[in-house]
Scaffold this motif. Sequence first.
Motif, PDB file in Angstrom:
ATOM      1  N   PHE A   5       0.830  -1.193   0.000  1.00  0.00           N
ATOM      2  CA  PHE A   5       0.000   0.000   0.000  1.00  0.00           C
ATOM      3  C   PHE A   5       0.871   1.253   0.000  1.00  0.00           C
ATOM      4  O   PHE A   5       1.922   1.293   0.633  1.00  0.00           O
ATOM      5  CB  PHE A   5      -0.919   0.038   1.227  1.00  0.00           C
ATOM      6  CG  PHE A   5      -1.910  -1.094   1.261  1.00  0.00           C
ATOM      7  CD1 PHE A   5      -2.807  -1.276   0.222  1.00  0.00           C
ATOM      8  CD2 PHE A   5      -1.937  -1.966   2.316  1.00  0.00           C
ATOM      9  CE1 PHE A   5      -3.723  -2.308   0.249  1.00  0.00           C
ATOM     10  CE2 PHE A   5      -2.849  -3.000   2.357  1.00  0.00           C
ATOM     11  CZ  PHE A   5      -3.739  -3.166   1.319  1.00  0.00           C
ATOM     12  N   ARG A   6       0.408   2.260  -0.691  1.00  0.00           N
ATOM     13  CA  ARG A   6       1.142   3.521  -0.697  1.00  0.00           C
ATOM     14  C   ARG A   6       0.816   4.295   0.575  1.00  0.00           C
ATOM     15  O   ARG A   6      -0.190   4.053   1.233  1.00  0.00           O
ATOM     16  CB  ARG A   6       0.788   4.339  -1.937  1.00  0.00           C
ATOM     17  CG  ARG A   6      -0.663   4.781  -1.978  1.00  0.00           C
ATOM     18  CD  ARG A   6      -0.913   5.734  -3.139  1.00  0.00           C
ATOM     19  NE  ARG A   6      -2.310   5.944  -3.379  1.00  0.00           N
ATOM     20  CZ  ARG A   6      -3.097   6.751  -2.674  1.00  0.00           C
ATOM     21  NH1 ARG A   6      -2.608   7.413  -1.645  1.00  0.00           N
ATOM     22  NH2 ARG A   6      -4.367   6.876  -2.967  1.00  0.00           N
ATOM     23  N   GLU A   7       1.648   5.229   0.874  1.00  0.00           N
ATOM     24  CA  GLU A   7       1.427   6.091   2.033  1.00  0.00           C
ATOM     25  C   GLU A   7       0.177   6.930   1.780  1.00  0.00           C
ATOM     26  O   GLU A   7      -0.039   7.456   0.689  1.00  0.00           O
ATOM     27  CB  GLU A   7       2.641   6.993   2.241  1.00  0.00           C
ATOM     28  CG  GLU A   7       2.637   7.752   3.538  1.00  0.00           C
ATOM     29  CD  GLU A   7       2.808   6.852   4.739  1.00  0.00           C
ATOM     30  OE1 GLU A   7       2.281   7.214   5.809  1.00  0.00           O
ATOM     31  OE2 GLU A   7       3.457   5.802   4.623  1.00  0.00           O
TER      32      GLU A   7
END
Length: 93
Positions: free
Chosen positions: A61-63
């Motif tokens: 997951f991206r930030e």
Amino acid sequence: MITKEDVEHVGWLARIEIDEKDADEYASQLNDVLNHFEQLDEVDTENVPPTYHVIDLVNVFREDVARESLTQDKALENTSSSKEGYFKSYRII
């Protein structure tokens, strides 16, 4: 061992009508599946470390960062049908 009565009971719980011929067949098939699991229980796994996933993955997951959203005009730029600044779609009744 799974019996014909067990299959009929599960069918009753699931509100599925199962006739006697099918109940015998399902009981046989389910017992075959359980026999395969018994074979797996016989495999020596003493020196095998537990794995939860065969590929070593990490969180992809991206930030989550707040940023400016699209303007209304930019969001509607690729639509083929808009009306009064909104997406226009077919009426669904």
